[in-house]
Design a protein around this motif. Structure first.
Motif, PDB file in Angstrom:
ATOM      1  N   PHE A 132      16.595  27.263  22.917  1.00 34.12           N
ATOM      2  CA  PHE A 132      17.991  26.830  22.898  1.00 34.12           C
ATOM      3  C   PHE A 132      18.857  27.792  23.716  1.00 34.12           C
ATOM      4  N   ASP A 133      19.790  27.236  24.460  1.00 34.99           N
ATOM      5  CA  ASP A 133      20.634  28.012  25.363  1.00 34.99           C
ATOM      6  C   ASP A 133      21.811  28.617  24.602  1.00 34.99           C
ATOM      7  N   VAL A 134      21.753  29.926  24.347  1.00 40.22           N
ATOM      8  CA  VAL A 134      22.784  30.583  23.543  1.00 40.22           C
ATOM      9  C   VAL A 134      24.090  30.772  24.307  1.00 40.22           C
ATOM     10  N   LYS A 135      24.097  30.414  25.582  1.00 40.25           N
ATOM     11  CA  LYS A 135      25.358  30.464  26.341  1.00 40.25           C
ATOM     12  C   LYS A 135      26.226  29.247  26.005  1.00 40.25           C
ATOM     13  N   ASP A 136      25.600  28.241  25.425  1.00 39.67           N
ATOM     14  CA  ASP A 136      26.309  27.036  24.994  1.00 39.67           C
ATOM     15  C   ASP A 136      27.100  27.357  23.719  1.00 39.67           C
ATOM     16  N   PHE A 137      28.396  27.120  23.748  1.00 42.27           N
ATOM     17  CA  PHE A 137      29.275  27.407  22.615  1.00 42.27           C
ATOM     18  C   PHE A 137      28.762  26.757  21.328  1.00 42.27           C
ATOM     19  N   ARG A 138      28.253  25.539  21.443  1.00 44.20           N
ATOM     20  CA  ARG A 138      27.806  24.801  20.267  1.00 44.20           C
ATOM     21  C   ARG A 138      26.565  25.417  19.649  1.00 44.20           C
ATOM     22  N   GLU A 139      25.734  26.065  20.469  1.00 42.86           N
ATOM     23  CA  GLU A 139      24.554  26.760  19.940  1.00 42.86           C
ATOM     24  C   GLU A 139      24.962  28.043  19.223  1.00 42.86           C
ATOM     25  N   ARG A 140      26.023  28.670  19.702  1.00 43.31           N
ATOM     26  CA  ARG A 140      26.505  29.881  19.029  1.00 43.31           C
ATOM     27  C   ARG A 140      27.112  29.524  17.671  1.00 43.31           C
ATOM     28  N   LEU A 141      27.720  28.353  17.620  1.00 48.17           N
ATOM     29  CA  LEU A 141      28.264  27.878  16.349  1.00 48.17           C
ATOM     30  C   LEU A 141      27.122  27.653  15.343  1.00 48.17           C
ATOM     31  N   LEU A 147      26.175  17.431  18.528  1.00 44.92           N
ATOM     32  CA  LEU A 147      26.476  18.067  19.815  1.00 44.92           C
ATOM     33  C   LEU A 147      27.336  17.170  20.700  1.00 44.92           C
ATOM     34  N   ILE A 148      27.181  15.868  20.510  1.00 41.94           N
ATOM     35  CA  ILE A 148      27.912  14.896  21.330  1.00 41.94           C
ATOM     36  C   ILE A 148      29.415  14.975  21.064  1.00 41.94           C
ATOM     37  N   VAL A 149      29.775  15.235  19.806  1.00 42.09           N
ATOM     38  CA  VAL A 149      31.197  15.233  19.446  1.00 42.09           C
ATOM     39  C   VAL A 149      31.797  16.646  19.341  1.00 42.09           C
ATOM     40  N   LEU A 150      30.952  17.655  19.267  1.00 42.13           N
ATOM     41  CA  LEU A 150      31.463  19.028  19.193  1.00 42.13           C
ATOM     42  C   LEU A 150      32.035  19.458  20.544  1.00 42.13           C
ATOM     43  N   PRO A 151      33.100  20.261  20.555  1.00 42.57           N
ATOM     44  CA  PRO A 151      33.648  20.739  21.829  1.00 42.57           C
ATOM     45  C   PRO A 151      32.665  21.664  22.536  1.00 42.57           C
ATOM     46  N   GLU A 152      32.601  21.567  23.853  1.00 39.21           N
ATOM     47  CA  GLU A 152      31.660  22.377  24.618  1.00 39.21           C
ATOM     48  C   GLU A 152      32.172  23.789  24.874  1.00 39.21           C
ATOM     49  N   SER A 153      33.438  24.028  24.578  1.00 37.59           N
ATOM     50  CA  SER A 153      33.991  25.375  24.736  1.00 37.59           C
ATOM     51  C   SER A 153      34.885  25.668  23.545  1.00 37.59           C
ATOM     52  N   SER A 154      35.309  26.912  23.458  1.00 37.14           N
ATOM     53  CA  SER A 154      36.135  27.339  22.325  1.00 37.14           C
ATOM     54  C   SER A 154      37.593  26.903  22.476  1.00 37.14           C
ATOM     55  N   ASP A 155      37.951  26.341  23.621  1.00 30.80           N
ATOM     56  CA  ASP A 155      39.348  25.997  23.890  1.00 30.80           C
ATOM     57  C   ASP A 155      39.913  25.004  22.881  1.00 30.80           C
ATOM     58  N   ASN A 156      39.078  24.043  22.474  1.00 31.26           N
ATOM     59  CA  ASN A 156      39.549  23.009  21.558  1.00 31.26           C
ATOM     60  C   ASN A 156      38.964  23.169  20.147  1.00 31.26           C
ATOM     61  N   PHE A 157      38.568  24.397  19.825  1.00 33.67           N
ATOM     62  CA  PHE A 157      37.931  24.640  18.534  1.00 33.67           C
ATOM     63  C   PHE A 157      38.864  25.461  17.642  1.00 33.67           C
ATOM     64  N   ASP A 158      39.087  24.984  16.423  1.00 37.76           N
ATOM     65  CA  ASP A 158      39.953  25.682  15.469  1.00 37.76           C
ATOM     66  C   ASP A 158      39.134  26.772  14.769  1.00 37.76           C
TER      67      ASP A 158
END
Length: 241
Positions: A135-144, A174-185
């Protein structure tokens, strides 16, 4: 190879059932004792844990502190991946044991000061395990997902079931999660994260509180975290096959 996959599927099923089953009478008594212990933990410990969780959450979601340089291995068999994962967990268990022994010997204040470092050791291990599973840990969703694994390992019985439900069918989410932290609360997430974690259990990460010998406490806690991560990634890989 098929025998190994079958073994993994059986272990995974038992793990899921254990997380989702209702707390036993003994478990409720244990939780009650832990809550009682929680009232005896000084405010400065609570504050240190809260600060460490906030710092860890922010660092994992937004920073590059833990990001591994390892490239996710492609085309590797599950048995090979897990051999490398077990080796990685063993290495971190020994590192944490050495660190715990030092902080435990240094007394309460040193344990408090090193608490974020001890959490960092465990987080670094999770990032490396994720990469070994491909899994690619550079992906924000994987870090989540990594944060959820840590939370799952150190939650109360009731909290663990709630966290597990967040983690189920992750690849569809993963389809609905934001790909970056910009839109994440992240602030709301951090507060919920703090609420689900069992403070008495998390306080065990402080060697002087967790056990008379910090080395033993850290070894066992890192081993538990490694096992939780193994099952959490198995859950996703098995569904893909």
């Amino acid at each position: 190879m098929d025998n190994y996959k079958q073994k993994v599927e059986i272990e995974l099923e038992f793990w899921k059932r254990d997380i989702l089953k209702k707390p036993s009478a003994l478990s409720k008594v244990t939780d009650g004792i832990q809550k009682k212990i929680n009232t005896y933990i000084p405010d400065k410990v609570h504050n240190a844990i809260t600060a460490a969780i906030k710092g860890m959450t922010k660092a994992v979601l937004f920073g590059s502190t833990y990001t591994t340089s390892s490239t996710p291995p492609m085309g590797m068999s599950l048995i090979h991946r897990e051999a490398l994962v077990r080796e990685k967990i063993d290495g971190y268990c020994k590192t944490g044991a050495a660190e715990g022994g030092i902080t435990g010997a240094g007394g309460f204040l040193m344990s408090m000061a090193d608490f974020p470092i001890l959490v960092g050791i465990k987080m670094k291990m999770l990032f490396e395990i994720a990469a070994l599973y491909g899994f690619d840990v550079k992906d924000f969703r994987e870090r989540l997902y990594i944060l959820y694994i840590f939370q799952l390992a150190f939650s109360s019985k009731e909290g663990a079931a709630k966290v597990f439900l967040h983690m189920q069918d992750w690849d569809q989410k993963l389809i609905v999660l934001p790909e970056s932290s910009d839109n994440f609360d992240w602030k709301t997430f951090q507060q919920e994260y703090r609420d689900y974690i069992d403070i008495a259990k998390l306080a065990q990460l402080l060697p002087v509180i967790g056990a008379a010998v910090g080395a033993v406490a850290n070894y066992q806690l890192i081993k538990k975290l490694g096992k939780t991560a193994t099952q959490a990634y198995r859950m996703r890989l098995i569904k893909k096959e």
